[in-house]
Every structure is written in C-alpha cells, then in structure tokens.
Design an enzyme around this catalytic site. Structure first.
Site, short mmCIF file in Angstrom:
data_model
loop_
_atom_site.label_atom_id
_atom_site.label_comp_id
_atom_site.label_asym_id
_atom_site.label_seq_id
_atom_site.Cartn_x
_atom_site.Cartn_y
_atom_site.Cartn_z
N HIS A 8 -8.34 -4.33 8.10
CA HIS A 8 -9.02 -5.51 8.63
C HIS A 8 -9.93 -5.00 9.74
O HIS A 8 -9.53 -4.12 10.51
CB HIS A 8 -7.96 -6.46 9.19
CG HIS A 8 -8.41 -7.87 9.38
ND1 HIS A 8 -9.63 -8.36 8.96
CD2 HIS A 8 -7.78 -8.93 9.96
CE1 HIS A 8 -9.71 -9.64 9.27
NE2 HIS A 8 -8.62 -10.01 9.87
N SER B 207 -13.73 -34.81 -19.16
CA SER B 207 -14.37 -35.97 -19.82
C SER B 207 -15.75 -36.24 -19.22
O SER B 207 -16.04 -35.83 -18.09
CB SER B 207 -13.49 -37.20 -19.63
OG SER B 207 -13.51 -37.57 -18.26
N GLN C 176 0.84 -1.21 0.00
CA GLN C 176 0.00 0.00 0.00
C GLN C 176 0.87 1.26 0.00
O GLN C 176 0.58 2.24 -0.68
CB GLN C 176 -0.94 -0.01 1.20
CG GLN C 176 -1.91 -1.18 1.20
CD GLN C 176 -2.98 -1.08 2.27
OE1 GLN C 176 -3.33 0.01 2.73
NE2 GLN C 176 -3.52 -2.21 2.68
#
Ligand SMILES: NC(=O)c1ccc[n+]([C@@H]2O[C@H](COP(=O)([O-])OP(=O)(O)OC[C@H]3O[C@@H](n4cnc5c(N)ncnc54)[C@H](OP(=O)(O)O)[C@@H]3O)[C@@H](O)[C@H]2O)c1
Length: 401
Positions: A177, A323, A98
C-alpha cells in the site's frame, strides 16, 4: 426484477466460473471470455499486442502494458531471487496470503512478527517454524534482503523509528500500500534514500490472494516504484508481484495507488454501496414494505443475481438481460444518481488527496480503545434492521436451509 433469462444467464456464469478450465485462464482469456456473452464479440488480437514479454492492452482506448504470470515462470523467479531472503514483516491477511504463496513458489521467505502477538501463533499454525523461518521482527529484518512491510498501516507508522535504522544499503523495502510513504507527514515514514522502495498491491483481501493461487489462478495487482537506486526496482516489483500470487499486474505510482484505494473503499467498494443500501431500504420501509421485501429488492437480488452478472459480462449485458421495463427505468435513473453522487465523490477524492482521510484513520487506529470502539460500531451495524432481515433471508437460501 429477476427474469428467467437473468437466472439462466447467472447459472451459465456460475458454471463458467466453476469450470476446471478457468484454472488455466490468463488475464487475456478472461477479458475475452468476459466479453463473449455480451452483444458484440471482440477478437483478442485487436486489443492485445505482445511487446517484449509484457503485453499492451487497449483499456477503452488507453493503451497500457500489463505483466502476466507467464512473463515470470517459476524457474525464472527462483533464479532471479536465488541470493535473496524475503523477510515478510507482519502476518495479517496479506502476510498470510503472500507468505504462503511465496513459500509454495519455493522462494527463500521468512516471517517476522512480535512474539507475544496473535500472528505468531497463526504463523506457527501455518507451518512456519520458530528459529528456522519464523523470527521476531528485528531478527527477520536483519536476515532479510527484501523487507516486505506487511504490518497494519498504523503499525508501520508506530514501529518506523525502530525499523528505519535497520534498512541498510543493499536492502529493498516493499509495501502493499502506498499509504505510509505517501502520507509521510502524518505517518512519519520517510524512507532511507539509498534503498529501492517498491510496492505490489493485490486488488483484494489476502485470503483471496491465497485461494486464487491455490486454484491455479491469480489476483490482479498493481505495482509501483517509489525509489530506484539499483536500476532494477521496476523488474523486482514485477517479479515479486508474480511470486506473491498475482495473475496480472498493471503499473501505477505510490500516490495513485493510495488515492484510488482509499477512494474506492470509501466509495463503491464499501462505504458508498452501504449508504445506497441503507437509503433504498429505509424508503421502502417508510412506504410500508416488509423487511423481507425491502431486503430482497435492495441487497439479496443485487448480490446474488445482478452483481455477479455485471462482474462477469459488464453493464450492457445486464441491461440486455433484464426486462424492458427494468431496463428503461434503470438507464434513466442511472443518470440522476450519477449527477447527484458525483459531487460527493469529488469531495471524497479531495478528502483522500489532502490527507484528511489519513488523519482520521491515524487518530482512530491510535486510540487506546480502538478495538472496543470498532466492536461497538459493528454491533450497531449488526443490529440494524436491514442486516437482521438479511440474516433471516440468507438462512432461507437452499444451501443454508
Ligand atoms: N487486508 C487487505 O485486504 C489488504 C489488501 C491490499 C493491501 N493491504 C495492505 O497490506 C498491508 C498489511 O495489511 P493486513 O490487512 O494484512 O494487515 P493487518 O491485518 O492490519 O495487520 C498485520 C500485522 O500487523 C501486526 N501489528 C499490528 N500492530 C503492531 C505493532 N504495534 N507492532 C508490531 N506488529 C503489529 C499484527 O501483528 P500481531 O498479530 O502481533 O498484532 C499483524 O501481524 C497494509 O499496508 C494494507 O494496507 C491490505
């Protein structure tokens, strides 16, 4: 289970990922590009609407506003923060990413770290100059108008009694946070009532915040407002989100950010996936399969072939690209795994929300022998047969040979 078709698709996905034009991609074009190889094409205009700068995106029927880098061009950012000093406290992974992005964007940013710590040296190596834009923590907070608390979550708690009195009226407190203020009973981080408190949480490591910015792209981030005393907290968080290198931002709350983050990293992002790898590998070994076969069928094919395809194009594309045999079995068994695991995820979410996970983290990070204990655990993981086998398998990749 690898098929020619999936290898071709992987090569195509990797080519797309490395193509230079990806650098100009916006979130919207990324969404569009991601849906392109899938079965059904969706016109961008049908799920994106422009509304006063921000865009409203239809995320599977839930309309949310997203904010993009284009909403905050560099000149607008420079004008918006022209009277601010961004004091970035802590220089770990996020501080590095940052901080360098803010500096490259031309903003007035300073770094505050303790002088005897490893971060001081790292900041110097990254060109921060002591006395000019590198200070000890107190001095940086004193000079800053926006205090970006990027100390480790444990340190945010232990330094709080010292830092709080310095957060005087007029300053803004920023986190990446929601941990510290949301779990204030455990962390002790009770924010002053007369300042704006905001959050921008990049959805990735600080190293990725930096590399994506340097590539001309941007990390996805969430942003939130915990306390708005100026009436400007929301737009300040958006602007900071772009300034630190986000490509697009979505809005959340501090609570939702921290709950989803702790839950995710303990679940599909790391803990849960590690548990699945171990369980699958152990059964293969108990049934007589060799370590190389067990590792290839459990981890290598997942990370090298299938997960990048799911990331680029979604699960339906993945099922369509394998598959018939693989598809039938995988779709059938996914239901059993979901039903079996859902109660575990419910237990995990409760453990996060009630603060049990926070309590454990705080006790763990607060131990005097924290680093030694962590290293011992890493040694145990490194020495597990699965990861020793993985080392050998990785060495055989052509690029490592
Ligand atoms: N890392 C990620 O991927 C990530 C992603 C999104 C959000 N976040 C959030 O971003 C914030 C920063 O995380 P991070 O991973 O960048 O940080 P970190 O690496 O855990 O720690 C960063 C800084 O904490 C300092 N520190 C540790 N103990 C200290 C103490 N007792 N006193 C003073 N300084 C101390 C370290 O300085 P020294 O070198 O001096 O020890 C270092 O500069 C956290 O809130 C985290 O949850 C992190």
């Amino acid at each position: 289970m690898a098929t020619q078709r999936s290898s071709r698709a992987l090569r195509l996905a990797l080519r797309q990922a490395s193509a230079p034009r990806v650098q100009q991609r916006t979130f919207v074009s990324a969404v569009n590009a991601a849906s392109r190889p899938a079965v059904k094409q969706t016109a961008v205009s049908s799920f994106v609407q422009q509304t006063r700068g921000a865009k409203t995106v239809d995320f599977a029927g839930d309309k949310e506003k997203v904010y993009e880098r284009d909403d905050w061009p560099r000149d607008k950012l420079l004008e918006y923060f022209k009277n601010d000093t961004l004091a970035l406290i802590g220089y770990g992974s996020q501080g590095h990413g940052q901080g360098l992005n803010l500096r490259d964007n031309g903003l007035n940013v300073i770094v505050g770290v303790r002088k005897d710590g490893a971060s001081w040296k790292e900041a110097e190596q990254d060109g921060w100059v002591p006395g000019t834009n590198l200070f000890d923590i107190d001095e940086a907070i004193g000079k800053g108008t926006i205090i970006m608390n990027l100390l480790s979550d444990a340190a945010q708690s232990s330094t709080w009694p010292h830092i709080k009195p310095q957060l005087t009226k007029g300053k803004t407190l920023y986190f990446s946070h929601g941990f510290s203020p949301v779990f204030k009973k455990q962390t002790g981080v009770e924010v002053p009532t007369d300042i704006d408190v905001i959050l921008v949480a990049p959805k990735g490591s600080g190293r990725t915040v930096r590399t994506l910015f340097r590539e001309g792209r941007g990390i996805n981030s969430s942003f939130a407002v915990f306390q708005d005393v100026t009436g400007k907290a929301d737009e300040k968080a958006q602007a900071l989100g772009v300034a630190i290198g986000s490509g697009y931002l979505y809005k959340t709350t501090f609570e939702k950010e921290v709950y989803s983050d702790l839950y995710g990293e303990r679940g599909c992002l790391m803990g849960g996936i590690h548990g699945m790898f171990l369980a699958q590998y152990e059964v293969l070994r108990e049934k007589g399969h060799s370590p190389s076969e067990a590792f290839n069928e459990t981890v290598e094919e997942a990370t090298q072939s299938l997960y990048p395809l799911i990331g680029a194009n979604g699960m339906d594309y993945m099922y369509a690209a394998c598959s018939t045999t693989a598809r039938r079995g995988a779709i059938d068994w996914s239901k059993k795994f979901k039903d079996t695991l859902k109660p575990v995820f419910e237990e995990l979410y409760d453990s996060v929300k009630t603060g049990k996970e926070t309590q454990r983290t705080m006790e763990y990070a607060g131990r005097k022998d924290y680093r030694e204990a962590f290293e011992k655990e890493m040694e145990e993981i490194r020495e597990m047969e699965i990861w020793r086998a993985g080392k050998a398998v990785r060495s055989l990749r052509p690029e490592n040979a």
